[in-house]
Motif scaffolding. Structure first.
Motif, short mmCIF file in Angstrom:
data_model
loop_
_atom_site.label_atom_id
_atom_site.label_comp_id
_atom_site.label_asym_id
_atom_site.label_seq_id
_atom_site.Cartn_x
_atom_site.Cartn_y
_atom_site.Cartn_z
N LYS A 53 71.38 3.80 0.49
CA LYS A 53 70.67 2.66 1.06
C LYS A 53 70.24 2.98 2.48
CE LYS A 53 70.99 -2.32 1.86
NZ LYS A 53 71.87 -3.50 1.80
N ASP A 54 68.94 2.92 2.71
CA ASP A 54 68.37 3.10 4.04
C ASP A 54 68.66 1.82 4.85
OD1 ASP A 54 66.02 4.65 5.61
OD2 ASP A 54 65.65 2.49 5.76
N PRO A 55 68.77 1.91 6.18
CA PRO A 55 68.98 0.69 6.99
C PRO A 55 67.94 -0.41 6.77
CG PRO A 55 69.32 2.63 8.34
CD PRO A 55 68.78 3.11 7.02
N SER A 56 66.76 -0.04 6.29
CA SER A 56 65.70 -1.02 6.02
C SER A 56 66.01 -1.89 4.81
CB SER A 56 64.38 -0.29 5.77
OG SER A 56 64.46 0.45 4.56
N GLY A 57 66.86 -1.38 3.91
CA GLY A 57 67.15 -2.08 2.66
C GLY A 57 66.64 -1.35 1.44
N SER A 73 56.28 7.73 9.52
CA SER A 73 55.56 6.54 9.06
C SER A 73 54.08 6.57 9.43
CB SER A 73 56.22 5.28 9.59
OG SER A 73 56.17 5.27 11.00
N ALA A 106 55.80 -1.44 3.02
CA ALA A 106 56.89 -1.04 3.92
C ALA A 106 57.92 -0.16 3.22
CB ALA A 106 57.56 -2.28 4.50
N GLY A 107 58.21 -0.42 1.96
CA GLY A 107 59.18 0.39 1.22
C GLY A 107 58.82 1.86 1.18
N GLN A 109 56.90 3.33 3.50
CA GLN A 109 56.99 3.80 4.88
C GLN A 109 58.42 4.19 5.24
OE1 GLN A 109 55.04 1.10 7.65
NE2 GLN A 109 53.61 0.50 6.03
N TYR A 110 59.39 3.44 4.72
CA TYR A 110 60.80 3.75 4.99
C TYR A 110 61.33 4.86 4.08
CZ TYR A 110 60.98 -0.54 7.75
OH TYR A 110 60.76 -1.52 8.69
N LEU A 129 60.22 -5.77 0.96
CA LEU A 129 59.56 -4.58 1.51
C LEU A 129 58.44 -4.10 0.58
CD1 LEU A 129 62.71 -2.69 2.83
CD2 LEU A 129 61.08 -4.08 4.14
#
Length: 155
Positions: A53-57, A73, A106-107, A109-110, A129
């Motif tokens: 799990k990335d900090p972004s979710g 990004s 966004a998903g 990009q992360y 995201l």
């Protein structure tokens, strides 16, 4: 009398056009993120998969690491991809050439910066995201998205 009915009809139509979308008013991103996280964890457990799990979710699984530098990004990427829903329904597949990563959901990009050129990654993207509470074609609102992405190159 006809004139009065016509004016009344115009007024009713005008007011109904101004009505707010109640689904947007009731959207709670924090609650949706928690629900999506639970769905992703259940999916991973049911399918005996391991993901980070990335900090972004975003959850990600590096299938093939690739070599060289990592994109950022703001990179422009060349990829092949396939997108599915948690139930296995494929909603899209194809290639992107010279696509600015910053212009994608966004998903991506992360997630994409976790692999190098030649790498393959599977992203488990919470709806917050992805497309949030907006349906996109055959993708229902509030959908967790799964993307298998091959990073062919980037600038």
């Amino acid at each position: 009398m006809k004139k009065l009915l016509f004016v009344l009809l115009l007024a009713v139509t005008g007011f109904s056009a101004c009505k707010k979308d109640s689904s947007s008013d009731n959207y709670d991103a924090t609650a949706q993120a928690a629900a999506d996280d639970a769905k992703i964890q259940a999916y991973l457990k049911t399918n005996n998969l391991t993901a980070t799990k990335d900090p972004s979710g975003v959850y990600y699984q590096v299938v093939t690491a690739g070599t060289g530098a990592y994109p950022t990004s703001t990179s422009t990427v060349n990829v092949n991809y396939k997108g599915t829903l948690l139930n296995g329904t494929v909603f899209d597949s194809g290639s992107l050439t010279n696509q600015s990563l910053s212009g994608l959901i966004a998903g991506w990009q992360y997630g994409i910066p976790h692999i190098n050129t030649g790498g393959r990654i599977i992203l488990y993207i919470p709806s917050t995201l992805g497309y949030k509470n907006q349906a996109q074609g055959s993708i229902p609102a509030n959908s967790v998205l799964i993307f298998t992405i091959d990073l062919l190159g980037f600038k």
